[in-house]
Design an enzyme around this catalytic site. Sequence first.
Site, PDB file in Angstrom:
ATOM      1  N   CYS A   1      13.441   5.790  -7.428  1.00 19.92           N
ATOM      2  CA  CYS A   1      13.788   4.829  -8.566  1.00 19.92           C
ATOM      3  C   CYS A   1      14.877   5.111  -9.489  1.00 19.92           C
ATOM      4  O   CYS A   1      15.455   3.883  -9.724  1.00 19.92           O
ATOM      5  CB  CYS A   1      12.212   4.563  -9.342  1.00 19.92           C
ATOM      6  SG  CYS A   1      10.947   3.934  -8.193  1.00 19.92           S
ATOM      7  N   PHE A   2      14.970   6.227  -9.845  1.00 21.70           N
ATOM      8  CA  PHE A   2      16.077   6.334 -11.252  1.00 21.70           C
ATOM      9  C   PHE A   2      17.297   5.683 -10.783  1.00 21.70           C
ATOM     10  O   PHE A   2      17.890   4.974 -11.482  1.00 21.70           O
ATOM     11  CB  PHE A   2      16.269   7.807 -11.371  1.00 21.70           C
ATOM     12  CG  PHE A   2      14.945   8.499 -12.389  1.00 21.70           C
ATOM     13  CD1 PHE A   2      14.366   7.712 -12.828  1.00 21.70           C
ATOM     14  CD2 PHE A   2      15.255   9.849 -12.501  1.00 21.70           C
ATOM     15  CE1 PHE A   2      13.100   8.249 -13.756  1.00 21.70           C
ATOM     16  CE2 PHE A   2      14.125  10.507 -13.055  1.00 21.70           C
ATOM     17  CZ  PHE A   2      13.206   9.537 -13.805  1.00 21.70           C
ATOM     18  N   GLN A   3      17.951   5.973  -9.550  1.00 20.91           N
ATOM     19  CA  GLN A   3      19.222   5.385  -9.251  1.00 20.91           C
ATOM     20  C   GLN A   3      19.254   3.967  -8.868  1.00 20.91           C
ATOM     21  O   GLN A   3      20.026   3.106  -9.492  1.00 20.91           O
ATOM     22  CB  GLN A   3      19.775   6.059  -8.068  1.00 20.91           C
ATOM     23  CG  GLN A   3      21.106   5.550  -7.385  1.00 20.91           C
ATOM     24  CD  GLN A   3      21.991   6.274  -6.577  1.00 20.91           C
ATOM     25  OE1 GLN A   3      22.333   7.251  -6.792  1.00 20.91           O
ATOM     26  NE2 GLN A   3      21.821   5.681  -5.273  1.00 20.91           N
TER      27      GLN A   3
ATOM     28  N   ALA B   1       0.915  -1.239  -0.028  1.00 22.28           N
ATOM     29  CA  ALA B   1       0.104   0.017   0.009  1.00 22.28           C
ATOM     30  C   ALA B   1       0.774   1.284  -0.136  1.00 22.28           C
ATOM     31  O   ALA B   1       0.636   2.149   0.882  1.00 22.28           O
ATOM     32  CB  ALA B   1      -1.032   0.146   1.199  1.00 22.28           C
TER      33      ALA B   1
ATOM     34  N   VAL C   1       2.971   3.402  -5.068  1.00 18.08           N
ATOM     35  CA  VAL C   1       2.354   2.858  -6.474  1.00 18.08           C
ATOM     36  C   VAL C   1       0.912   1.952  -6.096  1.00 18.08           C
ATOM     37  O   VAL C   1       0.186   2.413  -6.770  1.00 18.08           O
ATOM     38  CB  VAL C   1       3.332   2.014  -6.816  1.00 18.08           C
ATOM     39  CG1 VAL C   1       2.708   1.133  -8.376  1.00 18.08           C
ATOM     40  CG2 VAL C   1       4.526   2.684  -7.507  1.00 18.08           C
TER      41      VAL C   1
HETATM   42  N1  NAI Z   1       7.254   5.362  -6.175  1.00 19.97           N
HETATM   43  C1  NAI Z   1       7.113   5.499  -7.602  1.00 19.97           C
HETATM   44  O1  NAI Z   1       6.842   6.399  -8.138  1.00 19.97           O
HETATM   45  C2  NAI Z   1       7.232   4.613  -8.282  1.00 19.97           C
HETATM   46  C3  NAI Z   1       7.546   3.009  -7.761  1.00 19.97           C
HETATM   47  N2  NAI Z   1       7.606   1.848  -8.618  1.00 19.97           N
HETATM   48  C4  NAI Z   1       8.091   0.682  -8.346  1.00 19.97           C
HETATM   49  O2  NAI Z   1       6.857   0.097  -7.339  1.00 19.97           O
HETATM   50  C5  NAI Z   1       7.354  -0.523  -6.297  1.00 19.97           C
HETATM   51  C6  NAI Z   1       6.890   0.046  -4.975  1.00 19.97           C
HETATM   52  O3  NAI Z   1       7.171   1.223  -4.788  1.00 19.97           O
HETATM   53  P1  NAI Z   1       6.674   2.411  -3.768  1.00 19.97           P
HETATM   54  O4  NAI Z   1       5.198   1.952  -3.897  1.00 19.97           O
HETATM   55  O5  NAI Z   1       7.103   3.591  -4.059  1.00 19.97           O
HETATM   56  O6  NAI Z   1       7.100   1.755  -2.396  1.00 19.97           O
HETATM   57  P2  NAI Z   1       6.731   1.960  -1.098  1.00 19.97           P
HETATM   58  O7  NAI Z   1       7.714   1.553   0.165  1.00 19.97           O
HETATM   59  O8  NAI Z   1       5.944   3.104  -0.904  1.00 19.97           O
HETATM   60  O9  NAI Z   1       5.265   0.658  -0.913  1.00 19.97           O
HETATM   61  C7  NAI Z   1       5.681  -0.938  -0.869  1.00 19.97           C
HETATM   62  C8  NAI Z   1       4.823  -1.283   0.257  1.00 19.97           C
HETATM   63  O10 NAI Z   1       5.028  -2.626   0.175  1.00 19.97           O
HETATM   64  C9  NAI Z   1       4.579  -3.084   1.591  1.00 19.97           C
HETATM   65  N3  NAI Z   1       5.258  -4.595   1.435  1.00 19.97           N
HETATM   66  C10 NAI Z   1       6.453  -5.090   1.501  1.00 19.97           C
HETATM   67  N4  NAI Z   1       6.566  -6.512   1.535  1.00 19.97           N
HETATM   68  C11 NAI Z   1       5.286  -6.686   1.496  1.00 19.97           C
HETATM   69  C12 NAI Z   1       4.616  -8.124   1.560  1.00 19.97           C
HETATM   70  N5  NAI Z   1       5.362  -9.232   1.703  1.00 19.97           N
HETATM   71  N6  NAI Z   1       3.260  -8.098   1.549  1.00 19.97           N
HETATM   72  C13 NAI Z   1       2.433  -7.059   1.743  1.00 19.97           C
HETATM   73  N7  NAI Z   1       3.179  -5.644   1.640  1.00 19.97           N
HETATM   74  C14 NAI Z   1       4.400  -5.714   1.653  1.00 19.97           C
HETATM   75  C15 NAI Z   1       5.458  -2.216   2.505  1.00 19.97           C
HETATM   76  O11 NAI Z   1       5.107  -2.271   3.773  1.00 19.97           O
HETATM   77  C16 NAI Z   1       5.342  -0.857   1.916  1.00 19.97           C
HETATM   78  O12 NAI Z   1       4.303  -0.200   2.425  1.00 19.97           O
HETATM   79  C17 NAI Z   1       8.810  -0.668  -6.433  1.00 19.97           C
HETATM   80  O13 NAI Z   1       9.452  -1.700  -7.198  1.00 19.97           O
HETATM   81  C18 NAI Z   1       9.113   0.708  -7.315  1.00 19.97           C
HETATM   82  O14 NAI Z   1      10.358   0.302  -8.038  1.00 19.97           O
HETATM   83  C19 NAI Z   1       7.154   1.947 -10.005  1.00 19.97           C
HETATM   84  C20 NAI Z   1       6.433   3.032 -10.675  1.00 19.97           C
HETATM   85  C21 NAI Z   1       6.789   4.567  -9.755  1.00 19.97           C
HETATM   86  O1  UGA Z   2       9.736   4.366 -11.612  1.00 19.62           O
HETATM   87  C1  UGA Z   2       9.535   5.336 -11.083  1.00 19.62           C
HETATM   88  O2  UGA Z   2       9.524   5.320  -9.643  1.00 19.62           O
HETATM   89  C2  UGA Z   2       8.935   6.532 -11.691  1.00 19.62           C
HETATM   90  O3  UGA Z   2      10.401   7.422 -11.747  1.00 19.62           O
HETATM   91  C3  UGA Z   2       9.938   8.549 -12.484  1.00 19.62           C
HETATM   92  O4  UGA Z   2       9.163   9.321 -11.583  1.00 19.62           O
HETATM   93  P1  UGA Z   2       9.298  10.134 -10.308  1.00 19.62           P
HETATM   94  O5  UGA Z   2      10.885   9.769  -9.838  1.00 19.62           O
HETATM   95  O6  UGA Z   2       8.335  10.005  -9.208  1.00 19.62           O
HETATM   96  O7  UGA Z   2       9.335  11.817 -10.612  1.00 19.62           O
HETATM   97  P2  UGA Z   2      10.120  12.332 -11.822  1.00 19.62           P
HETATM   98  O8  UGA Z   2       9.322  13.508 -12.252  1.00 19.62           O
HETATM   99  O9  UGA Z   2      10.716  11.542 -13.095  1.00 19.62           O
HETATM  100  O10 UGA Z   2      11.527  13.301 -11.202  1.00 19.62           O
HETATM  101  C4  UGA Z   2      12.640  12.663 -10.940  1.00 19.62           C
HETATM  102  C5  UGA Z   2      13.618  13.543 -10.438  1.00 19.62           C
HETATM  103  O11 UGA Z   2      14.265  14.040 -11.668  1.00 19.62           O
HETATM  104  C6  UGA Z   2      14.246  15.515 -11.444  1.00 19.62           C
HETATM  105  N1  UGA Z   2      14.160  16.203 -12.772  1.00 19.62           N
HETATM  106  C7  UGA Z   2      13.207  15.954 -13.345  1.00 19.62           C
HETATM  107  C8  UGA Z   2      12.828  16.552 -14.677  1.00 19.62           C
HETATM  108  C9  UGA Z   2      14.005  17.378 -15.130  1.00 19.62           C
HETATM  109  O12 UGA Z   2      13.819  17.865 -16.272  1.00 19.62           O
HETATM  110  N2  UGA Z   2      14.831  17.682 -14.395  1.00 19.62           N
HETATM  111  C10 UGA Z   2      15.082  16.973 -13.099  1.00 19.62           C
HETATM  112  O13 UGA Z   2      16.143  17.376 -12.542  1.00 19.62           O
HETATM  113  C11 UGA Z   2      13.260  15.820 -10.464  1.00 19.62           C
HETATM  114  O14 UGA Z   2      13.500  16.995  -9.821  1.00 19.62           O
HETATM  115  C12 UGA Z   2      13.322  14.535  -9.401  1.00 19.62           C
HETATM  116  O15 UGA Z   2      14.436  14.781  -8.565  1.00 19.62           O
HETATM  117  C13 UGA Z   2       9.537   8.558 -13.771  1.00 19.62           C
HETATM  118  O16 UGA Z   2       9.110  10.019 -14.081  1.00 19.62           O
HETATM  119  C14 UGA Z   2       8.351   7.509 -13.815  1.00 19.62           C
HETATM  120  O17 UGA Z   2       7.768   7.662 -15.247  1.00 19.62           O
HETATM  121  C15 UGA Z   2       8.501   6.280 -13.001  1.00 19.62           C
HETATM  122  O18 UGA Z   2       7.514   5.597 -12.893  1.00 19.62           O
END
Ligand code: NAI
Ligand code: UGA
Length: 453
Positions: free
Chosen positions: A272-274, A9, A12
């Site tokens: 995520c990026f790194q 939860a 994402v």
């Molecule tokens: N944050 C973002 O913008 C994005 C993240 N992702 C990917 O989505 C995935 C999740 O990322 P976030 O939502 O940011 O992480 P988050 O840390 O916010 O959420 C993950 C949740 O999973 C729970 N969890 C862990 N193990 C579990 C289990 N076995 N059963 C039930 N719950 C469990 C944790 O307690 C935590 O609340 C990662 O792989 C990330 O790379 C993809 C696109 C965008």
């Molecule tokens: O996999 C993920 O977690 C996500 O990672 C990024 O999304 P997010 O990290 O939430 O935010 P961004 O808007 O991409 O910004 C990332 C970082 O880049 C920086 N950034 C962004 C754009 C830019 O032109 N310059 C710049 O320095 C932002 O300030 C921030 O620190 C991607 O944009 C999403 O498509 C992807 O789903």
Amino acid sequence: MVKICCLGAGYVGGPTMAVIALKCPDIQVVVVDITKSRIDAWNSDTLPIYEPGLDEVVKQCRGKNLFFSNDIEKHVSEADIIFVSVNTPTKTRGLGAGKAADLTYWESAARMIADVAKSDKIVVEKSTVPVKTAEAIEKILTHNSNGINFQILSNPEFLAEGTAIQDLFNPDRVLIGGRETPEGQKAVQTLKAVYAHWVPEDQILTTNLWSAELSKLAANAFLAQRISSVNAMSALCEATGANVSEVSYAVGKDSRIGPKFLNASVGFGGSCFQKDILNLVYICECNGLPEVANYWKQVIKINDYQKSRFVNRVVSSMFNTVANKKIAVLGFAFKKDTGDTRETPAIDVCKGLLGDKAKISIYDPQVTEDQIQRDLAMNKFDWDHPVHLQPMSPTTTKQTLDYKKIYDSMQKPAFVFDGRNVVDSEKLREIGFIVYSIGKPLDGWLKDMPAVA
Ligand SMILES: NC(=O)C1=CN([C@@H]2O[C@H](COP(=O)(O)OP(=O)(O)OC[C@H]3O[C@@H](n4cnc5c(N)ncnc54)[C@H](O)[C@@H]3O)[C@@H](O)[C@H]2O)C=CC1
Ligand SMILES: O=C(O)[C@H]1O[C@H](OP(=O)(O)OP(=O)(O)OC[C@H]2O[C@@H](n3ccc(=O)[nH]c3=O)[C@H](O)[C@@H]2O)[C@H](O)[C@@H](O)[C@@H]1O
């Protein structure tokens, strides 16, 4: 009624499931998590994450067809489709430490699904995972399956924080990868039907499993690479008198390049990026492709360089020391409209300044003092585990800064260092500030200071 259960939860799982529930009133969606406080927060008036528009979506469906629960096993066993959206942090120990994805949480989720399932299930990879993960998950599920049929799909998420709801409402594309067998293709069609409630069909792309998994890593690598490219240019702009905003604009006008994601900054942050590029680097190395690995590694190196370049600028501008100088840091989250501080460049900048003994005061309307203290005390890669909860979202109070008043109260010369090119530098210069803006022609003062690496 189709039943969906989402494990995780977080940033994402929460928003994605809320939007599916809103757009698909005929589907029941339950989001579960191992962290009880997170579920409690999703069931309260103060959601565990801040995301514009999220409150409204949750309020509309919670208690109708959207539920948040700790009863993981019950909801997993009842579900037809299980999304897995758990953490996939960078490994901190053992083989591949500092690069490879740590699939501990994923693996334990898969084992639990295998244990409690009593009927056929579609298991959807929502987390970002290394290419070929589905193969491993498939093995875990089928090895313990008791005759139950599991279909694994890869459905990576492309939302960005701060615009998650808009991104989910109007995605550029939805990507679904599945096995190329009749059963695999049937599962793809089932998931496609969920998204087709609101996403035009031609924007729902279907591929094989490995293409879907790799496309997610590739998309994040390409996006981060654009930022490192423009940030590399910003250093050259400062050295030559060019203006990085003008260069970005001119470059982005080429329709083959496009204008988005070309803003120079103090460096990209976020969870995520790194992590995803390090993971890509590791996969390349494991596949005997060191040249490809080094190519992508450079994106991270430039990002680290940009953060230390910024710190060096601050220190060298102030007579090569910031010891005991009071510095206000405005903004701490990794980008605007979020309270998320995971991998924020502010951590490296603040640690750099603290290392030089500066006295810093940090303010961000979305981030609690507690969270900032924790971030500055934490080791690299420790932040992305479930135990580390994100801050509750405090209510935002928009404030306009009175720079004249600030200037009058500061010791002179007074400096502003803009790591995001958001201040009106001309106005601040008129007041009397010495202003540094990333990639912009340098103030006379800064030009005369020693060169920075
Ligand atoms: N944050 C973002 O913008 C994005 C993240 N992702 C990917 O989505 C995935 C999740 O990322 P976030 O939502 O940011 O992480 P988050 O840390 O916010 O959420 C993950 C949740 O999973 C729970 N969890 C862990 N193990 C579990 C289990 N076995 N059963 C039930 N719950 C469990 C944790 O307690 C935590 O609340 C990662 O792989 C990330 O790379 C993809 C696109 C965008
Ligand atoms: O996999 C993920 O977690 C996500 O990672 C990024 O999304 P997010 O990290 O939430 O935010 P961004 O808007 O991409 O910004 C990332 C970082 O880049 C920086 N950034 C962004 C754009 C830019 O032109 N310059 C710049 O320095 C932002 O300030 C921030 O620190 C991607 O944009 C999403 O498509 C992807 O789903």
